[in-house]
Design a protein around this motif. Structure first.
Motif: not given
Ligand code: TRP
Length: 454
Positions: A100-105, A350-355, A374-386
């Protein structure tokens, strides 16, 4: 136990520092950027009511649970569950938390990068003389471009990593103590101005007058996900912070204070934004750009607007920073305490990987915008999953752990500070963490993803 926890662990130096740091984690883009925009997408008032109910009935008990686990164990999330339970199962909370930390950041860094651009735009007086349409175009031109948003996201991640490297007292506590109260003052000033605008009252009505026909499964799961996101729950951030709490910190009071401060800031942000949206005839449901296309409209109108616009975006970026360090800390604590990696290496890696994953979120506003699931772009997918999947599930497991696994005497000790203060009602707390919180999370979750229908 790790070496750090046996030897002198870093810790918070004062009670105010504790609340400021926990509130600093909770109060961030979630309050000022995300809350208004998803409230806007979900019809305003009805969303607000459901969200408030979730904060009180689910958020508070889960927050207290994280505090209990963290202060008892005095360790990072993984170590905490290892030392408090014999089975390895609960470590899954830590695994989901790191994910979740990965997706959120990743998407958090995108938006934090936008705030940096807006500090610059404010300093260069770029909102002056522009009408609402031009201000909207300015945002969409910038956010869909490639180079600048990426560079700014990288700068933000770099600063986050720098502070995490410096540790608790010198890093996290020092900054949050002064900055959060300042942010509050500026928002109140914006509120007063927004409310005095012609047509501003329609914005208030939108936010506070519930229209129950707008309640959909999406609205309910968004509200649940956001109550976790905004309180920094469900992935062990507050377990980690509570492991630095001293024995005189009242966990119940701290939880109530943090949740109240967080909710007040979100409401005040809504009160600043929606009147502007309605007064300038723009759309409340425009999505992630909402704060960037609404507030610049009023800076011109208010006395001292130029200075306030600079301070507002500066403090927004700093609020994002005090939250993002708490998220990165989860990954770093995991890597450095569970593997042999040094703290420095863990932070940089971790900062590098998250970047890198973050770059995908940033670019999904522009060049990668056609890539959708599902009609969501990557930004929204990360948010939704997290927010809507991992955090609620993590929160459910955390409350089940405290409700069913942890010894009653440990809960009583932690909530009463080892017998020095009265517990309000242990029965209510146990009922909430055993039954109410986990069952409601499960129902909302299954309903939201369409597995059951009510
Ligand atoms: N609560 C923060 C916000 O509202 C974001 C955040 C910080 C967070 N730490 C977290 C969200 C842990 C989920 C989990 O901006």
């Amino acid at each position: 136990m790790t070496e750090i926890s046996k030897a002198k662990r870093d810790g918070f130096s004062s009670k105010f520092g504790v609340i400021a740091a926990a509130a600093g984690s909770a109060i961030g883009l979630g309050n000022i950027w995300k809350f208004p925009y998803i409230a806007g997408e979900n019809g305003g008032g009805a969303f607000l009511i459901i969200y408030l109910v979730f904060i009180v009935l689910i958020g508070l008990p889960v927050m207290m649970s994280e505090f209990i686990i963290g202060r008892k164990a005095q360790q990072n999330v993984f170590g905490a569950f290892r030392s408090l339970s014999k089975t390895g199962f609960w470590r899954i909370i830590g695994v989901m938390g790191v994910l979740a930390a990965f997706f959120i950041l990743s998407f958090y860094g995108t938006v934090a990068g936008w705030t940096i651009e807006y500090i610059y735009l404010a300093i260069s007086d770029s909102f002056a003389g522009k009408d609402a349409t031009e201000i909207t175009t300015m945002f969409s031109d910038f956010s869909t471009s490639t180079f600048k948003p990426l560079a700014l996201q990288l700068i933000f991640m770099g600063i986050t990593a720098f502070i995490v490297l410096r540790g608790i007292k010198k890093g996290i506590e020092k900054y949050t103590k002064i900055l959060m109260p300042l942010l509050l003052l500026i928002i109140i000033y914006l509120d007063i101005t927004a409310l005095s605008l012609d047509g501003g009252m329609d914005g208030l009505k939108f936010l506070f007058q519930p229209d129950f026909s707008k309640i959909t499964p999406k609205c309910i799961i968004d509200a649940l996900g956001h109550s976790f996101f905004t309180l920094s729950l469900g992935m062990g951030v507050l377990v980690t912070y509570a492991s630095y709490f001293k024995s005189d910190i009242n966990l119940t009071k701290t939880s109530i204070n943090v949740a109240a401060a967080d909710t007040i800031i979100a409401l005040l942000a809504g009160i600043a934004i929606f009147p502007v949206v309605f007064a300038f005839n723009t759309e409340p449901g425009v999505g992630p750009g909402l704060v960037f296309v609404s507030l610049p409209n009023i800076f011109e109108l208010i006395p001292g607007g130029y200075i306030f616009s600079i301070f507002f975006f500066l403090l927004l970026a700093l609020a994002a920073l005090t939250s993002s360090i708490s998220i990165l800390e989860v990954v770093v604590a995991y890597l450095s305490e569970e593997t042999k990696m040094s703290r420095k290496k863990a932070t940089l890696l971790s900062a590098l990987a998250i970047s890198i994953t973050g770059a995908l979120a940033t670019l999904s506003m522009g060049v990668l915008s056609d890539f959708k699931i599902f009609d969501k772009n990557i930004f929204d997918i990360f948010d939704y999953l997290a927010s809507n999947v991992l955090l609620p599930l993590g929160g459910m497991l955390i409350s089940l752990f405290v409700g069913w696994v942890l010894k009653r005497s440990i809960i009583e000790d932690e909530l009463s500070n080892y017998g020095t203060n009265k517990i309000v009602s242990i029965k209510i707390f146990i009922f909430l963490v055993r039954y109410l919180a986990p069952i409601s999370i499960l129902i909302v979750f299954l309903h939201g993803v369409g597995i059951i229908k009510l």
